[in-house]
Design a protein around this motif. Structure first.
Motif, short mmCIF file in Angstrom:
data_model
loop_
_atom_site.label_atom_id
_atom_site.label_comp_id
_atom_site.label_asym_id
_atom_site.label_seq_id
_atom_site.Cartn_x
_atom_site.Cartn_y
_atom_site.Cartn_z
N UNK A 1 2.78 -3.11 -6.44
CA UNK A 1 3.21 -4.61 -6.32
C UNK A 1 4.26 -4.73 -5.19
N UNK A 2 5.18 -3.89 -5.08
CA UNK A 2 6.17 -4.21 -4.14
C UNK A 2 5.91 -3.51 -2.69
N UNK B 1 4.22 -3.39 0.67
CA UNK B 1 3.29 -4.22 1.50
C UNK B 1 1.93 -3.49 1.96
N UNK B 2 1.05 -4.28 2.01
CA UNK B 2 -0.34 -3.50 1.90
C UNK B 2 -1.05 -3.16 0.58
N UNK B 3 -0.32 -2.41 -0.22
CA UNK B 3 -0.63 -2.06 -1.51
C UNK B 3 -0.65 -3.18 -2.25
N UNK B 4 0.10 -4.07 -2.18
CA UNK B 4 0.16 -5.13 -3.16
C UNK B 4 -1.17 -6.11 -3.16
N UNK B 5 -1.68 -5.92 -2.00
CA UNK B 5 -2.92 -6.68 -1.73
C UNK B 5 -4.36 -6.00 -1.81
N UNK C 1 5.65 1.67 -5.90
CA UNK C 1 5.32 0.83 -6.69
C UNK C 1 4.20 -0.25 -5.91
N UNK D 1 2.52 2.29 4.47
CA UNK D 1 1.68 2.77 3.74
C UNK D 1 0.43 3.08 4.51
N UNK D 2 0.08 1.92 5.30
CA UNK D 2 -1.51 2.06 6.30
C UNK D 2 -1.46 3.10 7.26
#
Lengths: 481, 107
Positions: free
Chosen positions: A403-404, A406-410, A401, A435-436
């Motif tokens: 939105x939850x 870190x990294x993807x959410x922004x 998800x 993720x990064x």
């Protein structure tokens, strides 16, 4: 007159030239300079009228009483998630792992005699029944292997059973067989024609390159596949065959030759895919693998060549670019499973494996062949609702998800993309790996950056092509692979 | 002291690092880490004090260090802006997105 504007959430990112790309929740994008970015955030009423109108139409801004446009925004967001909202539509059946090839990067296949590594009749029948538990209106049933044509009896059984069940279900069915086509014959072609079956094969490039990657003792792998393509086009239908390529270290020097080969064989597109880190590909990595930087150079050279061909009047498509452009330019998602949030693994696709288990993706069953069976959803025959509510599937959703995460959410691209927890598991041993650090993230960021840079340049010929590529062609198998 | 390395392929014991201190406004330590983790700069976070972040840059030429410092300042300013955009933007939109996700996940 200034409207009472309110800011809608959006995300932005610096492109390689330090300019700013901003993307709204609807997936609409705009290029901003630093002044506009600050103005948009701090005092949007100070933007020019044209700019405000553009940003309102793209859901960066809204008026406080805009309930109609909020409903439209909700609809746009749901459209982008259609692949995972409508239930699993891609159902992969693996009848057997047997194969007579010994491809260097193959993830799973086994050259075996006897009946091992082949699905039981009972499991196959149950898999056919489970497919219709999905609420999806469009169902693609794909047979993979090994070499599935080695057990054509099982394919025939499944297609006949699914077709019979569909007399009452009335879904839109599509059958695909992924095969080298070496074992195609007239009888098989007749059956495939009767049931409108598509074939997906592998061509890695010119004969020499293909034969290195996909060796046979007879050293004629390329010629036999090309003969199979010709037979299928003649006896099944002219447009029934699509082809995929995998990039190995040898491929890196031949971007133009690979494109030429696809055109020579009459294909209208090529999917320039990097090596995936599963199975034998991982074992052979020291000899076959390459860095992302090397793949970028290969890809960008091939893409420039394809763009030049299109400029000269030859219509030819690159599929990875098309997938990304579809995400950026179309309000409707073409269904590419690997770029979804939550993940398309399980929610959009399921694999019924020869071993009697159900997996959320092709890559998950490949991990099982590498002795990591932790991503099994359940047994073939379990209710679909149980499989999709299994602890593994719940974890996969949680890990994907945007939105939850870190990294993807922004991340500016989170309307288009999502973490690939199965790839993270393969690379780092954990579906929740940062993720990064994943190659999936690095590759996706690069490709989105590349396409946005080209869109920003705004050359008319590229823009025309980009909008054509953004809408998938009929029968383009790779969009939901 | 925490060390968050954003260049995992660099063998840390065989390079020299150049320490810089950058203002971070009202960013929290976590927000600074986020800005750095997606920055392509060869840098690692060492800690925070007095609204400043202490960051080590992989030592190369003075020009490369200066260029990296500019990039990091930009990354931190961008992170500050992201925080503001998130705080200012309509909560109704967040609710819409949550509703779509809930439909997918069944929660």
């Amino acid at each position: 007159m200034a409207y009472d504007l309110e800011n809608y959430p959006f995300r932005f990112r610096r492109l390689p030239d330090n300019s700013v790309i901003a993307v709204s929740e609807s997936g609409d994008h705009t290029f901003l300079d630093d002044d506009d970015l600050t103005q948009l955030s701090n005092a949007p009423n100070g933007l020019s009228l044209d700019r405000r109108a553009e940003l309102q139409s793209k859901f960066f801004l809204g008026t406080k009483d805009a309930s109609g446009s909020l409903r439209l925004l909700a609809s746009r967001i749901a459209s982008k998630r259609e692949t995972v909202l409508t239930g699993p539509s891609l159902h992969i059946i693996v009848p057997t792992l047997k194969c007579d090839h010994s491809c260097r990067y193959c993830q799973v296949s086994r050259s075996l005699s006897g009946n091992g590594h082949t699905i039981s009749h009972d499991d196959l029948q149950k898999a056919c029944d489970t497919i219709f538990e999905s609420p999806a209106e469009n169902l693609t049933v794909e047979f993979q292997g090994g070499e599935p044509l080695l057990r054509f009896d099982l394919i025939r059984f499944a297609i006949e059973r699914i077709t019979e069940l569909n007399l009452t279900e009335k879904r839109r069915l599509r059958f695909v067989i992924t095969s080298t086509l070496h074992h195609l014959d007239e009888q098989k072609c007749e059956f495939l024609r009767e049931h409108s079956v598509c074939l997906s094969t592998s061509i890695d490039g010119p004969a020499e390159l293909h034969n290195i990657n996909r060796p046979l003792p007879t050293r004629d792998s390329y010629q036999r596949t090309v003969d199979g393509i010709a037979m299928a086009r003649e006896l099944v239908s002219p447009d029934c065959v699509s082809a995929l390529m995998t990039t190995t270290r040898e491929s890196l020097n031949y971007p133009e030759a690979i494109v030429d080969e696809y055109m020579r064989l009459g294909f209208g597109e090529v999917f320039l895919r990097s090596l995936s880190g599963y199975g034998f590909a991982r074992r052979n990595a020291p000899r076959m693998d390459y860095s992302l930087e090397e793949f970028k150079a290969f890809y960008e050279r091939a893409l420039e060549y394809i763009l030049k061909l299109n400029d000269q009047g030859t219509s030819f498509r690159e599929v990875a670019a098309s997938i990304v452009l579809n995400k950026i330019l179309s309000p409707f998602d073409a269904g590419y499973v690997d770029l979804q949030s939550p993940t398309g693994a399980g929610l959009g696709a399921l694999v019924y494996n020869y071993d009697g288990f159900v997996y959320p993706s092709d890559e998950a069953r490949m991990l099982a062949e590498m002795d990591d069976a932790s991503l099994r959803l359940g047994r073939i025959g379990d209710a679909l609702s149980e499989l999709l509510n299994s602890p593994v599937q719940r974890d996969l959703i949680r890990a994907s998800l945007v939105r939850y995460t870190p990294g993807c959410d922004e991340c500016a691209y989170n309307s288009y993309c999502g973490p690939d927890p199965i790839s993270a598991k393969s690379q780092w041993g954990d579906i929740f790996a940062p993720v990064n650090l994943t190659s999936h993230c690095k590759r996706s960021l690069w490709l989105f950056d590349l396409m946005f840079m080209k869109l920003k340049l705004g050359e008319k010929q590229f823009l025309d092509l980009a909008y054509r590529w953004a809408y998938p062609q009929q029968n383009t198998r790779v969009f939901n692979a | 002291m925490k060390t968050v390395n954003t260049v995992p392929s660099v063998p840390l014991n065989h390079v020299n690092w150049h320490l810089i201190t950058l203002p971070v406004g009202n960013l929290s330590e976590m927000e600074v880490l986020r800005a750095l983790s997606f920055s392509a700069c060869p840098a690692r976070f060492k800690g925070m004090s007095n609204d400043s972040a202490h960051i080590e840059i992989l030592e190369a030429t003075p020009e490369a260090i200066a260029a990296t410092e500019i990039q990091l300042r930009q990354a931190l300013a961008d992170q500050q802006l992201r925080k503001e955009i998130n705080q200012k933007s309509s909560s109704r939109i967040h609710e819409i997105v949550e509703a779509v996700i809930a439909k997918v996940t069944g929660h």
